[in-house]
Design a protein around this motif. Sequence first.
Motif, PDB file in Angstrom:
ATOM      1  N   VAL A  40       0.847  -1.195   0.000  1.00  0.00           N
ATOM      2  CA  VAL A  40       0.000   0.000   0.000  1.00  0.00           C
ATOM      3  C   VAL A  40       0.881   1.243   0.000  1.00  0.00           C
ATOM      4  O   VAL A  40       1.806   1.364   0.809  1.00  0.00           O
ATOM      5  CB  VAL A  40      -0.945   0.010   1.217  1.00  0.00           C
ATOM      6  N   PHE A  41       0.556   2.165  -0.918  1.00  0.00           N
ATOM      7  CA  PHE A  41       1.325   3.393  -1.077  1.00  0.00           C
ATOM      8  C   PHE A  41       0.460   4.601  -0.715  1.00  0.00           C
ATOM      9  O   PHE A  41      -0.768   4.559  -0.809  1.00  0.00           O
ATOM     10  CB  PHE A  41       1.860   3.498  -2.503  1.00  0.00           C
ATOM     11  N   ALA A  42       1.115   5.682  -0.329  1.00  0.00           N
ATOM     12  CA  ALA A  42       0.419   6.816   0.293  1.00  0.00           C
ATOM     13  C   ALA A  42      -0.666   7.419  -0.586  1.00  0.00           C
ATOM     14  O   ALA A  42      -1.755   7.736  -0.128  1.00  0.00           O
ATOM     15  CB  ALA A  42       1.434   7.895   0.690  1.00  0.00           C
ATOM     16  N   GLY A  43      -0.387   7.623  -1.874  1.00  0.00           N
ATOM     17  CA  GLY A  43      -1.382   8.221  -2.763  1.00  0.00           C
ATOM     18  C   GLY A  43      -1.315   9.736  -2.779  1.00  0.00           C
ATOM     19  O   GLY A  43      -0.325  10.339  -2.349  1.00  0.00           O
ATOM     20  N   GLY A  44      -2.379  10.376  -3.258  1.00  0.00           N
ATOM     21  CA  GLY A  44      -2.354  11.823  -3.393  1.00  0.00           C
ATOM     22  C   GLY A  44      -3.726  12.447  -3.361  1.00  0.00           C
ATOM     23  O   GLY A  44      -4.746  11.761  -3.430  1.00  0.00           O
ATOM     24  N   ALA A  45      -3.738  13.768  -3.262  1.00  0.00           N
ATOM     25  CA  ALA A  45      -4.978  14.520  -3.374  1.00  0.00           C
ATOM     26  C   ALA A  45      -5.600  14.269  -4.739  1.00  0.00           C
ATOM     27  O   ALA A  45      -4.896  13.963  -5.711  1.00  0.00           O
ATOM     28  CB  ALA A  45      -4.690  16.008  -3.196  1.00  0.00           C
ATOM     29  N   ASP A  46      -6.924  14.382  -4.829  1.00  0.00           N
ATOM     30  CA  ASP A  46      -7.588  14.043  -6.084  1.00  0.00           C
ATOM     31  C   ASP A  46      -7.054  14.848  -7.262  1.00  0.00           C
ATOM     32  O   ASP A  46      -6.885  14.316  -8.364  1.00  0.00           O
ATOM     33  CB  ASP A  46      -9.111  14.185  -5.966  1.00  0.00           C
ATOM     34  N   ASN A  47      -6.756  16.118  -7.045  1.00  0.00           N
ATOM     35  CA  ASN A  47      -6.259  16.925  -8.156  1.00  0.00           C
ATOM     36  C   ASN A  47      -4.838  16.542  -8.550  1.00  0.00           C
ATOM     37  O   ASN A  47      -4.492  16.524  -9.739  1.00  0.00           O
ATOM     38  CB  ASN A  47      -6.350  18.409  -7.803  1.00  0.00           C
ATOM     39  N   ALA A  48      -4.001  16.233  -7.570  1.00  0.00           N
ATOM     40  CA  ALA A  48      -2.647  15.772  -7.875  1.00  0.00           C
ATOM     41  C   ALA A  48      -2.695  14.444  -8.627  1.00  0.00           C
ATOM     42  O   ALA A  48      -1.967  14.233  -9.609  1.00  0.00           O
ATOM     43  CB  ALA A  48      -1.830  15.630  -6.593  1.00  0.00           C
ATOM     44  N   CYS A  49      -3.573  13.549  -8.194  1.00  0.00           N
ATOM     45  CA  CYS A  49      -3.708  12.254  -8.877  1.00  0.00           C
ATOM     46  C   CYS A  49      -4.355  12.417 -10.251  1.00  0.00           C
ATOM     47  O   CYS A  49      -4.007  11.703 -11.194  1.00  0.00           O
ATOM     48  CB  CYS A  49      -4.519  11.288  -8.021  1.00  0.00           C
ATOM     49  N   GLY A  50      -5.290  13.358 -10.356  1.00  0.00           N
ATOM     50  CA  GLY A  50      -5.867  13.643 -11.663  1.00  0.00           C
ATOM     51  C   GLY A  50      -4.810  14.135 -12.634  1.00  0.00           C
ATOM     52  O   GLY A  50      -4.814  13.789 -13.825  1.00  0.00           O
ATOM     53  N   ALA A  51      -3.864  14.939 -12.124  1.00  0.00           N
ATOM     54  CA  ALA A  51      -2.763  15.424 -12.952  1.00  0.00           C
ATOM     55  C   ALA A  51      -1.854  14.277 -13.382  1.00  0.00           C
ATOM     56  O   ALA A  51      -1.462  14.175 -14.550  1.00  0.00           O
ATOM     57  CB  ALA A  51      -1.967  16.479 -12.190  1.00  0.00           C
ATOM     58  N   ILE A  52      -1.530  13.391 -12.434  1.00  0.00           N
ATOM     59  CA  ILE A  52      -0.690  12.241 -12.764  1.00  0.00           C
ATOM     60  C   ILE A  52      -1.396  11.349 -13.782  1.00  0.00           C
ATOM     61  O   ILE A  52      -0.804  10.926 -14.779  1.00  0.00           O
ATOM     62  CB  ILE A  52      -0.358  11.443 -11.490  1.00  0.00           C
ATOM     63  N   GLY A  53      -2.676  11.091 -13.547  1.00  0.00           N
ATOM     64  CA  GLY A  53      -3.447  10.214 -14.429  1.00  0.00           C
ATOM     65  C   GLY A  53      -3.767  10.821 -15.777  1.00  0.00           C
ATOM     66  O   GLY A  53      -4.340  10.150 -16.645  1.00  0.00           O
ATOM     67  N   SER A  54      -3.376  12.091 -15.976  1.00  0.00           N
ATOM     68  CA  SER A  54      -3.580  12.761 -17.265  1.00  0.00           C
ATOM     69  C   SER A  54      -2.256  13.167 -17.903  1.00  0.00           C
ATOM     70  O   SER A  54      -2.238  13.840 -18.934  1.00  0.00           O
ATOM     71  CB  SER A  54      -4.450  14.006 -17.066  1.00  0.00           C
ATOM     72  N   GLY A  55      -1.147  12.790 -17.267  1.00  0.00           N
ATOM     73  CA  GLY A  55       0.165  13.070 -17.829  1.00  0.00           C
ATOM     74  C   GLY A  55       0.658  14.490 -17.614  1.00  0.00           C
ATOM     75  O   GLY A  55       1.548  14.955 -18.327  1.00  0.00           O
TER      76      GLY A  55
END
Length: 499
Positions: free
Chosen positions: A234-249
């Motif tokens: 299990v890894f820490a993860g991120g705020a939804d916007n930070a993860c949205g940025a990662i998941g969109s390149g």
Amino acid sequence: MNYVIGVDLGTSAVKILLVDKNGEVVRSVSKAYPLTQEKTGYSEQNPEHWVEQTLVGLKELLKDFKGNAANIEGMSFSGQMHGLVLLDEQNEVLRPAILWNDTRTTAQCQQIYDVIGEDRLLQITKNPALEGFTLPKILWVKEHEPQLFKRAKTFVLPKDYLRYRLTGELHMEYSDAAGTLLLDVGRKEWSTTICELLDIDPSICPPLLDSHDEVGTISIDVTQATGLFTTTRVFAGGADNACGAIGSGILEDGKTLCSIGTSGVILSYEATPDKDFNGKVHYFNHGVSNAFYTMGVTLAAGHSLTWFKEVFASEESFQELLTEVSSVPVGSNGLLFTPYLVGERTPHADATIRASFIGMDSSHQRKDFVRAVLEGITFSLNESIEIFRKNGKLIDTIVSIGGGAQNDEWLQMQADIFGAKIIRLTSEQGPGMGAAMLAAYGCEWFDSLRDCAEEFLKEDKQFTPIKTNVDKYKKLFAIYQQVYNQTKDLNKELLELRK
């Protein structure tokens, strides 16, 4: 084949993705939970609902899975930002979580400015004091529920609490911590200065991690409830916007994201923490190590369209509601909508402003109102783009995700209003994919998140601005920008009549 899981804990539902080593979404599950809004401006949730629905969703995810659950190597999380979860000595929840869209804390925001000072706050946190942030919520509980607050040992944010319940390990990571108004964003440490000035014990702040850091493994209780193995990291993860940025390149300078969910976001990558936007947009730590992003927010983006559908077309699907939008000309036949249903954040940090339809007459049909809602949401997002451009940022290509990427007419509208090329991805999973990518990177499938993005993310379609539409929208946008100042005093007078 090996797999990772991305868990996106949203405002209305948890979405869970099972992703293979090629970046393909093998299975996905979404489980809803309720939102409690007892008074105008209040918005709360029971954290236990997040846990219950996530466990049900994980079990369902694996129910018909043809692979071996032992090959699910990692899991990470994305989560709604700012929500306050207060815990006692035993890490038991003390009260319902106060969410990001709760606006009861105007007095506490003023208290922060009075005690710390606006310039000093911006210097430390890179952000203004807004009702949605976590620190004003802490101060509200401290003032209005003092006996309960005395029992508080620590606080976490929504996805951090969920991760704790799955692993028994309690942490917060930088991208979410940046939205609390307690983090020194540049130094990546809790601000003891802010805590001391506001008489908050710094020990209430949990240990900090990077988004890709490993926190532990799935607990035995969770494996029994879901079918996962305790070997799943299990890894820490991120705020939804930070993860949205990662998941969109959005992983390097020049990349910009438009995300339209319940709220709407314009987000741009920043390599350093030293640009000065005078607090007009948010400045947060990215899920990428030692990187940052700037962000403007429309509080009621997709929420505006959902509200319109529920009130005026409750029996129809969104697809049916939007069917006739293409038959309505640019400008919705002179009808203008401002999406201030729950107040606004960028560029107007105003909890009392409310939405308007301007220019209505008896010739307007429902389809005109629908297009006006889409245009109004997009105009609001364009205000953030204008701030970026005025501060020297080049924005000519934007990746669009969320509800706004599901309709070609709306994507063309974004291209015309933003004056930029819009890109839609083949598999648009947003924050959930970003969480999965953090798990994949944490499991060392790739040397960097950029390498992961090259493998996982593919472009589907581009939309380029149509010059005649661009010219019309520039004129209409100038009118749109006048509505806030023309209506803000009226809305303050109407405030006492709201329930």
